[in-house]
Design a protein around this motif. Structure first.
Motif, PDB file in Angstrom:
ATOM      1  N   PHE A 108      18.464   1.064  -8.875  1.00 16.36           N
ATOM      2  CA  PHE A 108      17.498  -0.015  -8.656  1.00 16.36           C
ATOM      3  C   PHE A 108      16.692   0.155  -7.372  1.00 16.36           C
ATOM      4  O   PHE A 108      15.464   0.203  -7.391  1.00 16.36           O
ATOM      5  N   LEU A 109      17.371   0.258  -6.249  1.00 10.22           N
ATOM      6  CA  LEU A 109      16.672   0.219  -4.967  1.00 10.22           C
ATOM      7  C   LEU A 109      15.978   1.530  -4.613  1.00 10.22           C
ATOM      8  O   LEU A 109      14.935   1.517  -3.958  1.00 10.22           O
ATOM      9  N   LYS A 110      16.534   2.642  -5.025  1.00 13.68           N
ATOM     10  CA  LYS A 110      15.969   3.946  -4.646  1.00 13.68           C
ATOM     11  C   LYS A 110      14.498   4.090  -5.022  1.00 13.68           C
ATOM     12  O   LYS A 110      13.673   4.465  -4.169  1.00 13.68           O
ATOM     13  N   PRO A 111      14.090   3.826  -6.268  1.00  8.74           N
ATOM     14  CA  PRO A 111      12.660   3.950  -6.593  1.00  8.74           C
ATOM     15  C   PRO A 111      11.781   2.963  -5.845  1.00  8.74           C
ATOM     16  O   PRO A 111      10.630   3.265  -5.523  1.00  8.74           O
ATOM     17  N   VAL A 112      12.323   1.786  -5.536  1.00  2.97           N
ATOM     18  CA  VAL A 112      11.562   0.784  -4.778  1.00  2.97           C
ATOM     19  C   VAL A 112      11.309   1.281  -3.356  1.00  2.97           C
ATOM     20  O   VAL A 112      10.192   1.183  -2.835  1.00  2.97           O
ATOM     21  N   ILE A 113      12.357   1.833  -2.733  1.00  4.17           N
ATOM     22  CA  ILE A 113      12.227   2.347  -1.365  1.00  4.17           C
ATOM     23  C   ILE A 113      11.284   3.539  -1.323  1.00  4.17           C
ATOM     24  O   ILE A 113      10.464   3.685  -0.404  1.00  4.17           O
ATOM     25  N   THR A 114      11.374   4.401  -2.325  1.00  2.00           N
ATOM     26  CA  THR A 114      10.505   5.587  -2.366  1.00  2.00           C
ATOM     27  C   THR A 114       9.039   5.192  -2.394  1.00  2.00           C
ATOM     28  O   THR A 114       8.227   5.699  -1.603  1.00  2.00           O
ATOM     29  N   SER A 115       8.679   4.284  -3.280  1.00  2.00           N
ATOM     30  CA  SER A 115       7.279   3.869  -3.375  1.00  2.00           C
ATOM     31  C   SER A 115       6.851   3.080  -2.146  1.00  2.00           C
ATOM     32  O   SER A 115       5.695   3.158  -1.707  1.00  2.00           O
ATOM     33  N   PHE A 116       7.783   2.327  -1.563  1.00  3.16           N
ATOM     34  CA  PHE A 116       7.449   1.534  -0.369  1.00  3.16           C
ATOM     35  C   PHE A 116       7.135   2.432   0.819  1.00  3.16           C
ATOM     36  O   PHE A 116       6.162   2.197   1.545  1.00  3.16           O
ATOM     37  N   THR A 117       7.954   3.453   1.055  1.00  2.00           N
ATOM     38  CA  THR A 117       7.723   4.345   2.195  1.00  2.00           C
ATOM     39  C   THR A 117       6.442   5.159   2.015  1.00  2.00           C
ATOM     40  O   THR A 117       5.798   5.527   3.001  1.00  2.00           O
ATOM     41  N   GLN A 118       6.085   5.437   0.775  1.00  2.00           N
ATOM     42  CA  GLN A 118       4.826   6.139   0.522  1.00  2.00           C
ATOM     43  C   GLN A 118       3.633   5.242   0.819  1.00  2.00           C
ATOM     44  O   GLN A 118       2.605   5.701   1.324  1.00  2.00           O
ATOM     45  N   LYS A 119       3.776   3.969   0.522  1.00  2.00           N
ATOM     46  CA  LYS A 119       2.692   3.018   0.742  1.00  2.00           C
ATOM     47  C   LYS A 119       2.552   2.635   2.202  1.00  2.00           C
ATOM     48  O   LYS A 119       1.440   2.387   2.688  1.00  2.00           O
ATOM     49  N   TYR A 120       3.698   2.587   2.929  1.00  2.00           N
ATOM     50  CA  TYR A 120       3.682   2.180   4.336  1.00  2.00           C
ATOM     51  C   TYR A 120       4.327   3.271   5.203  1.00  2.00           C
ATOM     52  O   TYR A 120       5.493   3.156   5.599  1.00  2.00           O
ATOM     53  N   PRO A 121       3.581   4.324   5.490  1.00  2.00           N
ATOM     54  CA  PRO A 121       4.154   5.444   6.257  1.00  2.00           C
ATOM     55  C   PRO A 121       4.537   5.090   7.692  1.00  2.00           C
ATOM     56  O   PRO A 121       5.304   5.834   8.327  1.00  2.00           O
TER      57      PRO A 121
END
Length: 298
Positions: A108-121
């Protein structure tokens, strides 16, 4: 230097830069009359006139020019620091510290964190895995993720998943040697793998029957403070495990684990992201909350 003196210096620097009391007031988010008052108080303390004011223009006096030359570098540093602080207050940046259960991360959380860090470097996400109920905010975490049953009352909670089914599962190899429990009370003579550490051991497994909840206190060969390792131990046939169905979905699909006592399955309303009740949420946390909502996982 007291606050009044500092305010006057900052106001003077802005008026000198912009040649306008109104523009300086906009930058300071105060009224032009308040800026004018600050400048008058500064001039009174210095005993000189720093600015010449007319209906058409604002200019520096000779004394004002000299004062600005001498104090200018320090005042510029103060203004730069104020600008950077203001930008930091609005821009999502810094370290976002999250306290979460291990089982929620892989699926659950892994894909959310991945996209979040890409959006907010500019945001670094620190994830601390923990299953126990502790006051995470006393330990400087920004937010946590927990099941609804153990949330504190004085937090803001945003539902992520749910409702959840809490199941008892075991490996085919365990059932081959120990048999399958027919009723939760049969767990009293079964090997059960518990999660916890020290005095915080989750050995009271919850069930439902005819709309009523009840508990069975179990025991077994292992108490682990790592849920992933507890799942692995169950897969190896060391005992039964009590866990959310979602957390072992891959093990169920591969038949490494099988659910028993389906008729007594307990439920909880779900898993929540929670954070302190504050008048102002930090931009980094606000960005994460909005990202979670936009990913349509709720």
């Amino acid at each position: 230097m007291d606050k009044g003196q500092l305010d006057g210096l900052v106001a003077f620097a802005l008026v000198a830069e912009k040649r306008s009391f109104t523009a300086a007031a906009v930058a300071l988010r105060i009224s032009p009359s308040a800026v004018s008052k600050m400048i008058r108080q500064l001039e009174a303390r210095l005993g000189v006139t720093l600015l010449t004011r007319t209906t058409r223009a604002t200019s520096l006096t000779e004394a004002g020019e000299k004062f600005l030359q001498q104090a200018g570098p320090a005042l510029e540093s103060i203004l730069n620091a104020m600008n950077e602080a203001g930008n930091a207050a609005e821009k999502p940046a810094g370290r976002l510290r999250l306290n979460v259960p291990q089982t929620i991360y892989p699926n659950f959380l892994k894909p959310v964190i991945t996209s979040f860090t890409q959006k907010y470097p500019d945001i670094t996400v620190e994830i601390y895995f923990e299953n126990a109920t502790t006051n995470i905010f006393e330990r400087s975490f920004d937010a946590g993720i927990r099941v609804s049953d153990i949330l504190a009352q004085d937090v803001v909670a945003l539902k992520l998943l749910g409702p959840l089914r809490w199941v008892v599962a075991g490996a085919p190899s365990y059932f081959a040697k120990a048999g399958r429990p027919k009723h939760p009370k049969d767990l009293l003579v079964k090997s059960c793998i518990c999660v916890g550490a020290g005095s915080r051991v989750y050995d009271r497994w919850e069930f439902e029957s005819e709309g009523k909840g009840f508990e069975v206190q179990v025991k077994g060969p292992l108490i682990l403070n790592d849920v992933i390792l507890a799942i692995d131990a169950a897969v190896e046939g060391l005992g039964l495990i009590y866990i959310t169905e979602d957390a072992i979905q891959d093990k169920l699909q591969s038949n490494q684990l099988q659910i028993v006592l389906q008729a007594y399955t307990g439920t909880s309303t779900g898993i929540y992201l929670y954070y302190p009740q504050r008048s102002q949420v930090h931009p980094k946390l606000r960005a994460f909350i909005e990202h979670v909502k936009q990913t349509k996982i709720i």
